[in-house]
Design a protein around this motif. Structure first.
Motif, PDB file in Angstrom:
ATOM      1  N   PRO A  37       0.824  -1.212   0.000  1.00 34.83           N
ATOM      2  CA  PRO A  37       0.000   0.000   0.000  1.00 34.83           C
ATOM      3  C   PRO A  37       0.860   1.266   0.000  1.00 34.83           C
ATOM      4  CG  PRO A  37      -0.653  -1.500   1.772  1.00 34.83           C
ATOM      5  CD  PRO A  37       0.573  -2.066   1.169  1.00 34.83           C
ATOM      6  N   THR A  38       2.046   1.193   0.617  1.00 33.15           N
ATOM      7  CA  THR A  38       2.852   2.405   0.729  1.00 33.15           C
ATOM      8  C   THR A  38       3.895   2.526  -0.375  1.00 33.15           C
ATOM      9  OG1 THR A  38       4.334   1.201   2.181  1.00 33.15           O
ATOM     10  CG2 THR A  38       2.653   2.563   3.238  1.00 33.15           C
ATOM     11  N   MET A  39       3.956   1.526  -1.254  1.00 30.59           N
ATOM     12  CA  MET A  39       5.011   1.536  -2.271  1.00 30.59           C
ATOM     13  C   MET A  39       4.786   2.660  -3.272  1.00 30.59           C
ATOM     14  SD  MET A  39       6.063  -1.462  -4.935  1.00 30.59           S
ATOM     15  CE  MET A  39       6.575  -1.037  -6.609  1.00 30.59           C
ATOM     16  N   GLU A  40       5.777   3.526  -3.404  1.00 35.74           N
ATOM     17  CA  GLU A  40       5.717   4.562  -4.419  1.00 35.74           C
ATOM     18  C   GLU A  40       6.674   4.265  -5.550  1.00 35.74           C
ATOM     19  OE1 GLU A  40       6.307   8.181  -2.305  1.00 35.74           O
ATOM     20  OE2 GLU A  40       4.306   8.093  -1.404  1.00 35.74           O
ATOM     21  N   GLU A  41       7.751   3.607  -5.192  1.00 41.05           N
ATOM     22  CA  GLU A  41       8.701   3.196  -6.220  1.00 41.05           C
ATOM     23  C   GLU A  41       9.332   1.891  -5.771  1.00 41.05           C
ATOM     24  OE1 GLU A  41      11.480   6.457  -6.291  1.00 41.05           O
ATOM     25  OE2 GLU A  41      12.587   5.582  -4.627  1.00 41.05           O
ATOM     26  N   GLY A  42       9.961   1.197  -6.719  1.00 38.99           N
ATOM     27  CA  GLY A  42      10.599  -0.062  -6.391  1.00 38.99           C
ATOM     28  C   GLY A  42      11.851  -0.227  -7.233  1.00 38.99           C
ATOM     29  N   THR A  43      12.797  -0.991  -6.680  1.00 40.17           N
ATOM     30  CA  THR A  43      14.003  -1.286  -7.445  1.00 40.17           C
ATOM     31  C   THR A  43      13.855  -2.688  -8.020  1.00 40.17           C
ATOM     32  OG1 THR A  43      15.305   0.064  -5.979  1.00 40.17           O
ATOM     33  CG2 THR A  43      16.521  -1.478  -7.362  1.00 40.17           C
ATOM     34  N   LEU A  44      14.006  -2.798  -9.330  1.00 39.41           N
ATOM     35  CA  LEU A  44      13.902  -4.100  -9.953  1.00 39.41           C
ATOM     36  C   LEU A  44      15.216  -4.831  -9.697  1.00 39.41           C
ATOM     37  CD1 LEU A  44      11.926  -4.791 -13.048  1.00 39.41           C
ATOM     38  CD2 LEU A  44      13.832  -6.242 -12.377  1.00 39.41           C
ATOM     39  N   VAL A  45      15.218  -5.666  -8.665  1.00 44.05           N
ATOM     40  CA  VAL A  45      16.466  -6.294  -8.221  1.00 44.05           C
ATOM     41  C   VAL A  45      16.931  -7.333  -9.237  1.00 44.05           C
ATOM     42  CG1 VAL A  45      17.547  -7.655  -6.413  1.00 44.05           C
ATOM     43  CG2 VAL A  45      15.842  -5.930  -5.825  1.00 44.05           C
ATOM     44  N   SER A  46      16.032  -8.230  -9.649  1.00 43.52           N
ATOM     45  CA  SER A  46      16.457  -9.253 -10.604  1.00 43.52           C
ATOM     46  C   SER A  46      15.259  -9.788 -11.370  1.00 43.52           C
ATOM     47  CB  SER A  46      17.148 -10.400  -9.868  1.00 43.52           C
ATOM     48  OG  SER A  46      16.225 -11.003  -9.002  1.00 43.52           O
ATOM     49  N   TRP A  47      15.485 -10.106 -12.599  1.00 42.47           N
ATOM     50  CA  TRP A  47      14.470 -10.751 -13.412  1.00 42.47           C
ATOM     51  C   TRP A  47      14.539 -12.253 -13.194  1.00 42.47           C
ATOM     52  CZ3 TRP A  47      10.515  -8.611 -15.852  1.00 42.47           C
ATOM     53  CH2 TRP A  47      10.568  -7.236 -16.186  1.00 42.47           C
ATOM     54  N   ALA A  48      13.396 -12.899 -13.024  1.00 47.96           N
ATOM     55  CA  ALA A  48      13.372 -14.353 -12.873  1.00 47.96           C
ATOM     56  C   ALA A  48      13.147 -15.027 -14.227  1.00 47.96           C
ATOM     57  CB  ALA A  48      12.280 -14.759 -11.898  1.00 47.96           C
ATOM     58  N   LYS A  49      12.677 -14.245 -15.202  1.00 41.66           N
ATOM     59  CA  LYS A  49      12.452 -14.773 -16.554  1.00 41.66           C
ATOM     60  C   LYS A  49      13.311 -13.971 -17.512  1.00 41.66           C
ATOM     61  CE  LYS A  49       8.620 -17.393 -15.789  1.00 41.66           C
ATOM     62  NZ  LYS A  49       8.493 -18.802 -16.160  1.00 41.66           N
ATOM     63  N   LYS A  50      13.592 -14.583 -18.647  1.00 46.47           N
ATOM     64  CA  LYS A  50      14.296 -13.811 -19.657  1.00 46.47           C
ATOM     65  C   LYS A  50      13.448 -13.741 -20.917  1.00 46.47           C
ATOM     66  CE  LYS A  50      17.214 -17.719 -21.028  1.00 46.47           C
ATOM     67  NZ  LYS A  50      16.457 -18.762 -20.337  1.00 46.47           N
ATOM     68  N   GLU A  51      13.840 -12.874 -21.804  1.00 45.26           N
ATOM     69  CA  GLU A  51      13.060 -12.701 -23.022  1.00 45.26           C
ATOM     70  C   GLU A  51      12.943 -14.041 -23.743  1.00 45.26           C
ATOM     71  OE1 GLU A  51      14.697  -9.497 -25.321  1.00 45.26           O
ATOM     72  OE2 GLU A  51      14.250  -8.009 -23.766  1.00 45.26           O
ATOM     73  N   GLY A  52      11.742 -14.357 -24.180  1.00 42.84           N
ATOM     74  CA  GLY A  52      11.513 -15.620 -24.877  1.00 42.84           C
ATOM     75  C   GLY A  52      10.953 -16.697 -23.967  1.00 42.84           C
ATOM     76  N   ASP A  53      11.011 -16.474 -22.636  1.00 43.97           N
ATOM     77  CA  ASP A  53      10.490 -17.477 -21.702  1.00 43.97           C
ATOM     78  C   ASP A  53       8.960 -17.468 -21.705  1.00 43.97           C
ATOM     79  OD1 ASP A  53      12.982 -18.171 -20.995  1.00 43.97           O
ATOM     80  OD2 ASP A  53      12.905 -17.389 -18.940  1.00 43.97           O
ATOM     81  N   THR A  54       8.395 -18.653 -21.531  1.00 47.86           N
ATOM     82  CA  THR A  54       6.954 -18.759 -21.380  1.00 47.86           C
ATOM     83  C   THR A  54       6.586 -18.303 -19.969  1.00 47.86           C
ATOM     84  OG1 THR A  54       7.192 -20.727 -22.682  1.00 47.86           O
ATOM     85  CG2 THR A  54       5.035 -20.338 -21.755  1.00 47.86           C
ATOM     86  N   VAL A  55       5.467 -17.574 -19.888  1.00 49.90           N
ATOM     87  CA  VAL A  55       5.032 -17.059 -18.593  1.00 49.90           C
ATOM     88  C   VAL A  55       3.614 -17.552 -18.344  1.00 49.90           C
ATOM     89  CG1 VAL A  55       4.496 -14.973 -17.287  1.00 49.90           C
ATOM     90  CG2 VAL A  55       6.430 -14.990 -18.875  1.00 49.90           C
ATOM     91  N   ASP A  56       3.389 -18.074 -17.154  1.00 46.87           N
ATOM     92  CA  ASP A  56       2.041 -18.497 -16.796  1.00 46.87           C
ATOM     93  C   ASP A  56       1.545 -17.572 -15.691  1.00 46.87           C
ATOM     94  OD1 ASP A  56      -0.262 -19.948 -16.840  1.00 46.87           O
ATOM     95  OD2 ASP A  56       0.769 -21.893 -16.813  1.00 46.87           O
ATOM     96  N   VAL A  57       0.227 -17.586 -15.492  1.00 49.09           N
ATOM     97  CA  VAL A  57      -0.324 -16.761 -14.428  1.00 49.09           C
ATOM     98  C   VAL A  57       0.298 -17.195 -13.106  1.00 49.09           C
ATOM     99  CG1 VAL A  57      -2.421 -16.172 -13.163  1.00 49.09           C
ATOM    100  CG2 VAL A  57      -2.474 -16.391 -15.655  1.00 49.09           C
TER     101      VAL A  57
END
Lengths: 431, 328
Positions: free
Chosen positions: A12-32
């Motif tokens: 609720p209080t988040m105004e900004e966030g640091t994207l620490v690490s991606w768990a997927k890379k481009e081309g990866d399949t993503v599910d809900v």
């Protein structure tokens, strides 16, 4: 159809966030519900999970960048889908946002827009945003020792940087392709101390990005001191009975390998006292005053980069053994930065203890919207006068910072008197 | 300590072991009446007679096989190949029999045999006779592989090899036979265990791992580098199987850089194996990629000037050390 994915508001209080690490890379399949990335918010590192199903077609921001919520970070769609239009949209929105920024800041309608963002990779990237779809300008990878947004360094240098907390983005690499090698990191760290000792050249300060936790602490405490009229009440208590009670409890608990600390007893005493003087267990909310039905004690815990306040819920109703266990467990996770937002918000009263450092007494800054915070000092062994005779005593000083908007001096004093009665006669906790 | 030549150290090892254990015998081409193609076995025929120092025809597959059979029934043969290039016709005996019998007989049979002889380039013996064979044999489970660089290591390792109950591939060097070095005095028995690397030179700036003939080239390069202020630690694994990585990893963790120098070809082999283990076991300590200085990836040319280019040179070693040190 492909869509732009924005950085979600993970608390609720988040105004900004640091994207620490991606768990997927481009081309990866993503599910809900697949993990997309780890995002460091104002107090915790949170999981950013997908609401969509498809293929991660494009990652728009590199790791390590700080962004406002809602800023586009990725495009998800079907495999092979044409995303040039979406990319153009993202880019033009970024450009528009940069142009529109000064106007947006002065416009009253800007209330709904987040504050101006500044990406932490380099100063050139700040992209003040006025609309949810705005993005910072594409990240430029011109930092020293980097190529394509990535810092090139030897494995040894990476280890040394971790150990010495050096941000490699600020180190110039002298190896092939700008690789940062051992001598670069050593000349980076070494000469600073050596040269300034010789009294020669005056060196400029070493510039580091403030972590998002540090910025949150700065913002919230400034807000607290600027908007809450603090005043302070100090009370000196005989801590002998409580120490003895603790000793007796620990003797009982020894068989189970458990222990309670003086601080655990103080949490319990403060919570019980809040039941007796409920006016202190309240929040000033502008036109309303909220009198809390529960007693939830925020406990300040020092962690590597700052401070966290895990909350002991219903501390007035919990046994001391349970409080001790919860404090230990929550503090451990606080140090590992594994607390959830829920576990460190919505306390009704705070306790901060610097006794272990030998501090006799201090004043603490109120943790809004709470009405008070209790600062706990160290145990002092000193002579006291009792019934006309000097006897050895064990004393402890407690200083409460109060929000004068809802806790007047007499109310605060009544609270501390109730607290002192419990501390000096621990059986009182049971009443 | 006294000084002995490499060939004399080997001869002493065989002589002492043949005196100690009458099951030990030597067999190979020209080992007896000719006193050894490289005079390693000089005097042994006179001392032990034709039953224990046996000249063979030019038939490596045959006498390697006879040796293996003799070992299976309780003798302890030393099979000398005139050079390791000729072991190729006995390859099947070494790989399929010597290295396998112990396992295939479920431990009922043992093959206590030493195959020894000069390995690698000599001087202008051209492509067919210049093989550095370690990569072929070191990859076979069931074999020990020794490649001593100094007279002391040659003697101590050969004695251990002769006493081993399993087959040993013992790689010497034609160009090393005349090298002199310290060896323990007569009457002082030294057995050097397999799987113990030796730190030949201490240094804090770069680790050089090397063995065999290039050992001396690397030591000379290290001296020149020291004159310029770069101190190399030189480590000789001595046995390539088993391979003792302990001192190498410990050293790389201090120096943060490593150059592996060997005569064999660059594709695979113990050189590549060492690089693989260094990068895995000292990854967080490496400041530069591990480099290798190897024999070049060509059949050995006959021309002397070309042969000198193919073998690892001081210059190439110095360049590699400078590269991993990011110097110049």
């Amino acid at each position: 159809m492909a869509k732009i994915i924005g950085l979600p508001k993970l608390s609720p209080t988040m105004e900004e966030g640091t994207l620490v690490s991606w768990a997927k890379k481009e081309g990866d399949t993503v599910d809900v519900d697949d993990l997309l990335a780890e995002v460091e918010t104002d107090k915790a590192t949170m999981e950013f999970r997908s609401f969509d199903r498809g293929v991660l077609l494009k990652i728009l921001v590199p790791e390590g960048v700080t962004l406002e919520a809602e800023v586009p970070v990725a495009i998800i769609g079907k495999a092979g889908e044409d995303i040039t239009e979406l990319l153009a949209q993202v880019e033009s929105a970024g450009a528009a946002a940069t142009e529109a920024a000064p106007a947006a800041e002065s416009a009253p309608a800007a209330e709904s827009a987040p504050e101006s963002a500044s990406a932490s990779v380099s100063a050139a990237e700040s992209g003040p945003a006025s609309a949810p779809e705005s993005v910072p300008a594409p990240v430029s990878a011109s930092a020293p020792g980097s190529r394509g947004g990535r810092v090139i360094s030897s494995p040894l240098v990476r280890r040394l940087a971790r150990e010495r907390s050096i941000d490699l983005r600020s180190v110039q690499g002298s190896g092939p392709h700008g690789r940062i090698v051992k001598r670069d990191i050593e000349s980076y760290a070494g000469p600073v101390a050596a040269r300034s000792m010789l009294g020669g050249e005056r060196l400029p300060p070493e510039v580091r990005q403030a972590s998002s936790m540090r910025r949150t602490i700065a913002r919230r405490l400034t807000e607290s001191k600027q908007t809450i009229p603090h005043y302070y009440l100090t009370i000196d208590c005989d801590i002998g009975p409580l120490s003895d009670a603790r000793k007796a409890m620990n003797a009982e608990l020894e068989a189970d390998g458990k222990k309670v600390s003086l601080n655990d007893l103080i949490i319990k005493a403060a919570a019980v006292a809040l039941r007796r003087v409920p006016e202190v267990n309240a929040s000033f909310m502008g036109k309303e005053i909220h009198y809390h039905q529960v007693v939830d004690i925020s406990v300040a815990v020092a962690v590597d980069e700052g401070l966290m306040t895990p909350v002991i819920r219903d501390a007035d109703r919990k046994g001391i053994g349970q409080i001790a266990e919860e404090v230990r467990e929550l503090a451990g996770r606080a140090r590992d930065r594994k607390l959830s937002i829920e576990e460190m918000t919505n306390g009704t009263f705070s306790i901060s203890n610097l006794g272990m450092y030998g501090i006799e007494e201090f004043t603490a800054v109120i943790n809004p919207p709470e009405a008070a915070i209790l600062a706990v000092g160290t145990i002092r062994e000193e002579p006291i006068v009792q019934a006309g005779a000097v006897v050895p005593g064990r004393r402890m000083r407690f200083t409460m910072s109060c929000d004068h908007r809802i806790v007047d001096g007499a109310t605060g004093a009544r609270y501390l008197a109730a607290f002192k009665r419990i501390i000096e006669s621990p059986l009182n906790m049971l009443l | 300590m006294r000084e002995l030549r490499y060939r004399e150290a080997l001869r002493e090892a065989m002589l002492e072991e043949m005196e100690r254990d009458e099951r030990v015998f030597l067999m190979g081409e020209e080992v007896g009446h000719y006193q050894g193609a490289y005079k390693v076995s000089e005097g042994l025929l006179d001392k032990f007679g034709e039953r224990r120092v046996i000249d063979t025809p030019i038939a490596e597959a045959g006498f390697a096989g006879i040796g293996i059979g003799a070992a299976m029934v309780g003798l302890r043969p030393i099979i000398e190949f005139m050079t390791w290039n000729f072991s190729f016709v006995a390859f099947d005996q070494i790989i399929s029999n010597a290295a396998k019998i112990h396992q295939m007989s479920a431990g009922a049979l043992q093959v206590p045999i030493v195959f020894r002889g000069p390995n690698g380039s000599a001087r202008q013996v051209a492509s067919q006779h210049s093989h550095a064979v370690a990569p072929f044999y070191v990859s076979i489970p069931g074999l020990y592989v020794c490649q001593p660089s100094t007279p002391r290591d040659a003697k101590g390792l050969l004695k251990t090899a002769i006493r081993s109950n399993n087959p040993v591939v013992f790689l010497e060097g034609e160009t090393l036979y005349g090298v002199k070095g310290e060896v323990p005095d007569e009457g002082v028995e030294e057995l050097i265990p397999f799987g113990e690397s030796r730190v030949a030179r201490n240094g804090a700036d770069c680790t050089i791992v090397t063995w065999g003939r290039p050992y001396y080239v690397a030591m000379a390069a290290a001296e020149k580098l020291a004159a310029d202020g770069t101190e190399c630690e030189v480590i000789d694994p001595r046995t390539l199987r088993p391979l003792d990585m302990g001192p190498i990893i410990e050293s790389v963790r201090r120096t943060n850089r490593c150059v592996v120098v060997h005569e064999h070809w660059p594709y695979g082999g113990p050189g590549a194996e060492i690089v693989d283990r260094v990068q895995r076991e000292a990854f967080d300590y490496l400041d530069a990629p591990v480099e290798r200085v190897t024999g070049l990836d060509v059949p050995m040319p006959y021309a002397l000037n070309l042969e000198n280019e193919v073998l690892p040179t001081e210059e190439r070693i110095i360049d590699a050390v400078k590269r991993v040190s990011y110097a110049k």
